[in-house]
Design a protein around this motif. Structure first.
Motif, PDB file in Angstrom:
ATOM      1  N   ASN A 324     -70.234 -29.443   1.537  1.00 39.27           N
ATOM      2  CA  ASN A 324     -68.668 -28.692   1.917  1.00 39.27           C
ATOM      3  C   ASN A 324     -67.894 -30.136   2.028  1.00 39.27           C
ATOM      4  O   ASN A 324     -67.884 -31.168   2.402  1.00 39.27           O
ATOM      5  N   ARG A 325     -66.608 -29.800   1.376  1.00 40.61           N
ATOM      6  CA  ARG A 325     -65.446 -30.413   1.423  1.00 40.61           C
ATOM      7  C   ARG A 325     -64.260 -29.796   1.331  1.00 40.61           C
ATOM      8  O   ARG A 325     -64.273 -28.522   0.955  1.00 40.61           O
ATOM      9  N   LEU A 326     -63.000 -30.295   1.509  1.00 39.70           N
ATOM     10  CA  LEU A 326     -61.818 -29.504   1.504  1.00 39.70           C
ATOM     11  C   LEU A 326     -61.544 -29.267   0.045  1.00 39.70           C
ATOM     12  O   LEU A 326     -61.609 -30.144  -0.756  1.00 39.70           O
ATOM     13  N   ASP A 327     -61.071 -28.041  -0.194  1.00 37.97           N
ATOM     14  CA  ASP A 327     -60.645 -27.557  -1.735  1.00 37.97           C
ATOM     15  C   ASP A 327     -59.570 -28.297  -2.151  1.00 37.97           C
ATOM     16  O   ASP A 327     -58.527 -28.073  -1.426  1.00 37.97           O
ATOM     17  N   PRO A 328     -59.466 -28.985  -3.160  1.00 39.45           N
ATOM     18  CA  PRO A 328     -58.100 -29.629  -3.519  1.00 39.45           C
ATOM     19  C   PRO A 328     -56.853 -28.588  -3.905  1.00 39.45           C
ATOM     20  O   PRO A 328     -55.808 -28.860  -3.845  1.00 39.45           O
ATOM     21  N   PHE A 329     -57.236 -27.445  -4.134  1.00 36.15           N
ATOM     22  CA  PHE A 329     -56.356 -26.319  -4.314  1.00 36.15           C
ATOM     23  C   PHE A 329     -55.774 -25.625  -3.413  1.00 36.15           C
ATOM     24  O   PHE A 329     -54.793 -25.136  -2.928  1.00 36.15           O
ATOM     25  N   LEU A 330     -56.863 -25.103  -2.428  1.00 33.90           N
ATOM     26  CA  LEU A 330     -56.653 -24.081  -1.210  1.00 33.90           C
ATOM     27  C   LEU A 330     -56.386 -24.893   0.058  1.00 33.90           C
ATOM     28  O   LEU A 330     -55.904 -24.502   0.890  1.00 33.90           O
ATOM     29  N   GLY A 331     -57.116 -26.287  -0.214  1.00 32.74           N
ATOM     30  CA  GLY A 331     -56.986 -27.114   1.252  1.00 32.74           C
ATOM     31  C   GLY A 331     -57.766 -26.571   2.332  1.00 32.74           C
ATOM     32  O   GLY A 331     -57.365 -26.958   3.469  1.00 32.74           O
ATOM     33  N   ARG A 332     -58.878 -25.753   2.199  1.00 31.29           N
ATOM     34  CA  ARG A 332     -59.569 -25.503   3.120  1.00 31.29           C
ATOM     35  C   ARG A 332     -61.029 -25.850   2.775  1.00 31.29           C
ATOM     36  O   ARG A 332     -61.506 -26.026   1.573  1.00 31.29           O
ATOM     37  N   LEU A 333     -61.941 -25.700   3.846  1.00 33.80           N
ATOM     38  CA  LEU A 333     -63.371 -25.899   3.461  1.00 33.80           C
ATOM     39  C   LEU A 333     -64.098 -25.199   2.678  1.00 33.80           C
ATOM     40  O   LEU A 333     -63.904 -23.890   2.484  1.00 33.80           O
ATOM     41  N   ALA A 334     -64.584 -25.790   1.606  1.00 38.44           N
ATOM     42  CA  ALA A 334     -65.414 -25.117   0.447  1.00 38.44           C
ATOM     43  C   ALA A 334     -66.773 -25.897  -0.042  1.00 38.44           C
ATOM     44  O   ALA A 334     -66.671 -27.184   0.379  1.00 38.44           O
ATOM     45  N   LEU A 335     -67.622 -25.277  -0.683  1.00 41.90           N
ATOM     46  CA  LEU A 335     -68.970 -25.893  -1.088  1.00 41.90           C
ATOM     47  C   LEU A 335     -68.807 -26.294  -2.430  1.00 41.90           C
ATOM     48  O   LEU A 335     -68.152 -25.930  -3.417  1.00 41.90           O
ATOM     49  N   HIS A 336     -68.850 -27.717  -2.579  1.00 39.57           N
ATOM     50  CA  HIS A 336     -68.923 -28.585  -3.698  1.00 39.57           C
ATOM     51  C   HIS A 336     -70.201 -28.384  -4.473  1.00 39.57           C
ATOM     52  O   HIS A 336     -71.086 -29.321  -3.757  1.00 39.57           O
TER      53      HIS A 336
END
Length: 444
Positions: A324-336
């Motif tokens: 999990n990390r901050l999505d660079p486009f949405l700015g919210r937590l997402a699974l990489h």
């Protein structure tokens, strides 16, 4: 007158007889005296009387001749008995020597059979040891145990010479005992004084048998060591691979094939009518166990080589991990779902393992992506590519260049997005990269 005449007649001198011996011009005279005649007559009378007496005695004593004949016959019988006894003694000695020679020959035959069996075993063991060494397995001894040659063509020498022939056969003659003791494991000490031939032969054969037994035990120990080493290596590889989430199946003996047939570029056919396995001894079972362990190790390594343990961009640094990390486009937590490698546009991307290309083209947020199926439910993905060098259905090998990095799809800059999926679920590629470093010492 008459009286004087008578006296002259009475006093007349008697003349002696004279023998005249004439030889040529020489004439010899020999006067025969009366006493000489008396002696000759007396000697002839004595000889005649003695002859008559001896003849009368022999005629009257026939038992004397019989006794003499009997004594001669007895002496002849004793002589013949002595000759018979000597012949019997010679026959006993000869029979004993022949028996000892036969025993020696039987022991030589037995030793030769043992030596030939060990030589055959040594050849089989040498082939497996070479395979084991090629597989990275090592033992304390670098060479297979050598067997002192007992040449079969020297059997005639052994048959004719008994113990000495065996000593010569083994290189154990007294002239070379000191040198042989340093050069061969079959050497022995000089014979003890007063030691019988039989005891000496038994001692020689006992030492040779023990030497051959030591070679056999060394072979068995080495087989067990190699078998255990192959099994431990296979277990260690499976344990390391298991931490990635991939379970390598343990194959049955019937399913095992050599690595050259399972992992090579060309297929090798094997087959034939089924024949029951030959009944073998413990050594044969140990050979079969080692062969099975080596086949399992080779198959395990072949399975590991089919998994994505390679680095798709070995010269690049990792800039983003899995999780999990901050999505660079949405700015919210997402699974990489993978890891990112820093790679400028045009960096060559390599396949992490051999496999079949199942996707090669534009794929949503991945941009230009290549997906490779490696079998066992494992696949790898390479995304944000600028150029794709393969197409669907291609067979690729480990390290083969399949694309060039870029900045396509949902990306903020040039890099390589690398994923590994197990049965469709994303797993951390770092497990495989870490496992590859640990597997390096077990893979050859």
């Amino acid at each position: 007158m008459s009286g004087r005449s008578a006296n002259r007649a009475f006093g007349k001198r008697k003349e002696h007889h004279v023998l005249i011996l004439a030889s040529g011009d020489k004439v010899r005279h020999m006067t025969v005296r009366p006493w000489m005649a008396a002696i000759a007559v007396s000697f002839a009378g004595v000889c005649s009387i003695g002859y008559l007496a001896a003849t009368s005695y022999l005629v009257l004593r026939d038992d004397l001749i019989g006794g003499t004949i009997a004594r001669q016959a007895r002496m002849q019988h004793e002589y013949e008995d002595r000759i018979t006894a000597l012949r019997a003694q010679v026959d006993r000695v000869t029979s004993r020597q022949l028996l000892d020679q036969q025993v020696v020959e039987e022991k030589v035959e037995k030793l030769l059979r043992q030596q030939m069996a060990l030589t055959s075993r040594n050849g089989k063991l040498g082939a497996l040891v070479e395979r084991a060494e090629n597989s990275g397995l090592t033992t304390e001894s670098s060479d297979t145990p050598e067997i002192e040659p007992l040449a079969y063509e020297k059997r005639a020498e052994a048959s004719s010479g008994g113990v000495k022939a065996i000593e010569k056969l083994m290189g154990l003659n007294s002239a070379s005992v000191s040198a042989t003791a340093r050069a061969t494991p079959l050497a022995y000490a000089a014979p003890d004084a007063g030691e019988s031939t039989s005891d000496r032969a038994d001692r020689i054969f006992s030492k040779v048998t023990l030497s051959l037994k030591d070679v056999e035990l060394e072979q068995m120990a080495r087989l067990k060591q190699l078998t255990d080493g192959a099994a431990r290596t296979s277990d260690a590889i499976r344990s390391i691979v298991g931490r990635t989430g991939v379970d390598l199946p343990v194959s049955d003996v019937a399913e095992m094939v050599p690595a050259s047939a399972s992992s090579g570029s060309s297929e090798t056919g094997i087959g034939g009518p089924f024949v029951e396995p030959a009944t073998d001894d413990e050594f044969g079972r140990s050979l079969a166990a080692l062969d099975t362990a080596l086949l399992e190790l080779e198959r395990t390594r072949a399975q590991v080589r089919a998994l994505p343990f390679g680095n798709p961009s070995p010269a690049s640094d990792i800039t983003s991990d899995f999780g999990n990390r901050l999505d660079p486009f949405l700015g919210r937590l997402a699974l990489h779902a993978g890891i990112d490698f820093r790679a400028t546009v045009g960096t060559r991307i390599r396949s992490a393992a051999p496999g079949t290309v199942t996707n090669a083209g534009l794929t949503g947020g991945y941009g230009n992506m290549v997906e490779i199926d490696h079998g066992n439910g494992v696949s790898s993905r390479y995304a944000h590519l600028s150029t794709i060098l393969v197409k669907v259905g291609d067979k690729v090998t480990e390290g083969e260049v399949i694309a060039k990095s870029g900045n396509t799809g949902r990306s903020t800059g040039p890099h390589l997005h690398y994923e590994i999926r197990l049965n469709g679920e994303a797993v951390d590629p770092m497990r495989f990269l870490d496992a590859s470093r640990k597997l390096a010492s077990y893979m050859n």
